[in-house]
Design a protein around this motif. Sequence first.
Motif, mmCIF file in Angstrom:
data_model
loop_
_atom_site.group_PDB
_atom_site.id
_atom_site.type_symbol
_atom_site.label_atom_id
_atom_site.label_comp_id
_atom_site.label_asym_id
_atom_site.label_seq_id
_atom_site.Cartn_x
_atom_site.Cartn_y
_atom_site.Cartn_z
ATOM 1 N N UNK A 21 36.977 40.205 -36.629
ATOM 2 C CA UNK A 21 36.032 40.837 -35.700
ATOM 3 C C UNK A 21 35.126 41.820 -36.437
ATOM 4 N N UNK A 22 33.940 42.072 -35.842
ATOM 5 C CA UNK A 22 32.957 43.029 -36.369
ATOM 6 C C UNK A 22 32.642 42.734 -37.838
ATOM 7 N N UNK A 23 32.229 41.503 -38.121
ATOM 8 C CA UNK A 23 32.028 41.054 -39.498
ATOM 9 C C UNK A 23 30.913 41.827 -40.190
ATOM 10 N N UNK A 24 30.014 42.459 -39.443
ATOM 11 C CA UNK A 24 28.956 43.250 -40.085
ATOM 12 C C UNK A 24 29.532 44.421 -40.868
ATOM 13 N N UNK A 25 30.791 44.791 -40.596
ATOM 14 C CA UNK A 25 31.446 45.872 -41.346
ATOM 15 C C UNK A 25 31.685 45.489 -42.802
ATOM 16 N N UNK A 26 31.480 44.247 -43.158
ATOM 17 C CA UNK A 26 31.627 43.821 -44.547
ATOM 18 C C UNK A 26 30.636 44.559 -45.446
ATOM 19 N N UNK B 245 34.610 50.926 -46.056
ATOM 20 C CA UNK B 245 35.653 49.989 -45.640
ATOM 21 C C UNK B 245 35.281 48.526 -45.843
ATOM 22 N N UNK B 246 34.103 48.261 -46.354
ATOM 23 C CA UNK B 246 33.638 46.882 -46.469
ATOM 24 C C UNK B 246 34.558 45.979 -47.278
ATOM 25 N N UNK B 247 35.265 46.548 -48.265
ATOM 26 C CA UNK B 247 36.147 45.754 -49.123
ATOM 27 C C UNK B 247 37.197 44.992 -48.320
ATOM 28 N N UNK B 248 37.676 45.589 -47.214
ATOM 29 C CA UNK B 248 38.735 44.947 -46.429
ATOM 30 C C UNK B 248 38.223 43.682 -45.765
ATOM 31 N N UNK B 249 36.989 43.694 -45.247
ATOM 32 C CA UNK B 249 36.405 42.493 -44.655
ATOM 33 C C UNK B 249 36.135 41.439 -45.734
ATOM 34 N N UNK B 250 35.692 41.887 -46.895
ATOM 35 C CA UNK B 250 35.440 40.948 -47.988
ATOM 36 C C UNK B 250 36.719 40.228 -48.385
ATOM 37 N N UNK B 251 37.798 40.971 -48.565
ATOM 38 C CA UNK B 251 39.057 40.348 -48.962
ATOM 39 C C UNK B 251 39.577 39.417 -47.876
ATOM 40 N N UNK C 214 28.357 42.642 -49.908
ATOM 41 C CA UNK C 214 29.706 42.801 -49.366
ATOM 42 C C UNK C 214 30.466 43.804 -50.220
ATOM 43 N N UNK C 215 31.285 44.614 -49.584
ATOM 44 C CA UNK C 215 32.027 45.643 -50.306
ATOM 45 C C UNK C 215 33.194 45.081 -51.103
#
Length: 700
Positions: A201-206, A211-217, A444-445
């Motif tokens: 969810x909330x993929x723009x947070x990448x 915190x972007x690293x968590x979405x990237x991983x 991406x983070x």
Amino acid sequence: VPPQGLIETIKEVLRHEVEQFKDPEFTEFANETIVALDKSLISQRSIPPIVDSLRNAYLRPHEGDLKQQIKTEYRDYLLNHDSSKTRQVDDTKIADLRFPTEWFPNTREMQRSIHLHVGPTNSGKTYQALKRLEQAESGIYAGPLRLLAHEVFTRLNNRGKACHLITGDERIAAEGDDVRMSSCTVEMVPVDSVVEVAVIDEIQMIGDKERGWAWTEAVLGLRAKELHLCGEERSVPLIRELAAAMGDELRIHCYERLSPLQPQSQSVGHIKRLKKGDCVVAFSEMAIHSLKAEIQRLLKKPVAVVYGNLPPEIRAQQAALFNDPNNEYDILVASDAVGMGLNLNIKRIVFSTTAKWNGNTHVPVPMNQIKQIAGRAGRFRTVAQAVENKTLAEGLDAAKAASITTSPTATPPKTLGLVTTLESKDLKYIHKSMNADPEPIMTAGVFPPVDVLLRFAAYFPPSTPFSYILLRLHRNSLVHHRFHLCALKDHVGIADIIESVENLSLGDRFTFCVAPASISDQRLVPVIKAYARCVGHHSGGALLDIKELDLELLNRQVNVGSRIYLENLESLHKALILYLWLSYRFAGVFTSQAMAFYVKNLVEDRIQSLLGQISAKDGTGDLKKKSQQAMLRKLIAEQPGVSTMIPDQEADPLSSKSQRTGHESHPFIRRQKSESERHFPVESPHIPPQHAYGAVLNDL
């Protein structure tokens, strides 16, 4: 060129620290820094980096920022003058983070199908992804907030899909031997699990700087046959590039808002003109409490509040009060936290301002954030319908999960959402933001994995401060243009706090650095160090053995409506969340997990009862004091030849150590004994004084 008054003030702080510290090496460092400061007044071509960093630290709002920056610069000075192995390490070979897709070789062996669901707030994109998750035999949901993870956990279990809950500070295992569903916060995603469907969810947070690293991983590593990503349309170009780099199939699903959203042509103008269903948005806690008190004074009705420092459970309770049409909580005052994680029956968003403090100065709120917050107005199906004919307690979960349990094809009438401002001067920026096309997310983070950090640290002498290793790795990491290195945030500060704690491994130190703790809350500093000592000694982690936890706060007599008392409760809640987080990582040390959950609930109940009592005097008084201090700092910086130290703020009367009494007279301990029939032979908790700056430097 830095103003002369500001330079003189920084020099005075340096001289003061020389007198306090009385160390030859620090004196040499201070003299060289003073020379650099003097040169910056003469040369306008190049300002030394140390001058720029000290100037920025001085202009930040917290009194300790300048001294903390001096300490950081001194640490770098010491290690950069060291001719040891630190000079010989080849940073670029170890810290090569250019190809994060290769960090997950097992995932790269899969042929995944990525479904990207994009659209504005209240468009049904999350509903469609969760509907597919329900149909799967196995799956994972990953969300940005514990509230969202809990919503999906409750939804799946209620519909006969046994599901685990996995967040940083809470784990709930579903009953049964064959549980194949998990609902997680995105940092806790088990990327090694093979599942049929995963929803992020909330993929723009990448693209988030921290915190972007968590979405990237999660995107790169989740081993799911179908990967569903939900978020804003501005994430499309980046996800398209990532999917191509990974060799995954990408399908994009676009959604339109299910109910109209309209900016108004006029501002509200006065608090008395606020209406039922209005949400007033502010960007500081002081402003929120001041607005709440003023609205209650003028409209003679209670007001609900939602902001980031409130525990998630309290946010949900406040949301339920606002959503309930049968009480007097007609108006909500909220921070930007209202933009994510709660579904609210908001008819109109009213921005009290369009500027926010970024740590150095006031800046315009980003346009994409304006649009996200504004999108909370006018739900397709109101939350009031979700909680109708239920008690407040029964309706809480329904209120939180309203949007994801309602089909977009349902028949309720559409609700017009309205957006405006409290003052007319801000209205033009709101209209500009609502009409602007959002800038696409371009990177991406990423964050160095722990194995990279440990290999990097092996090149340094054992006495090297861990914070320096973090900074060195962060500064010298190689990153592909498609990615950005996430900011360290509190990592370095926490590393410095626990530097003097003995018997901590590098892995232990890294665990503390990534823990959910913000050192901007100074009340947490002694607690963090106390927790680290428990890990170092591998003992003393029972909740009542940790003296730095101010559990007596729950029994302290205070003035009704004290905002300082509320802030202390919020700090205690953060300390308990950190305890629970650590209890899952150092289970043999922090052994009072059940008691910590119990005390956390007590604190939440106290916060909830106190929110209705905050007085206007508390909020506006502190706001006025801080405004005066900020103005004084600005005047000093602008006046040539002026050298003045800003006095510290008044001491917090609640943070002082209370009178110690015997264990049997401690009401909190008596209550624990009566319920658990156990004995806890410990001293009454208190908060010790802060360490002196010189002592901290001496630890280096």
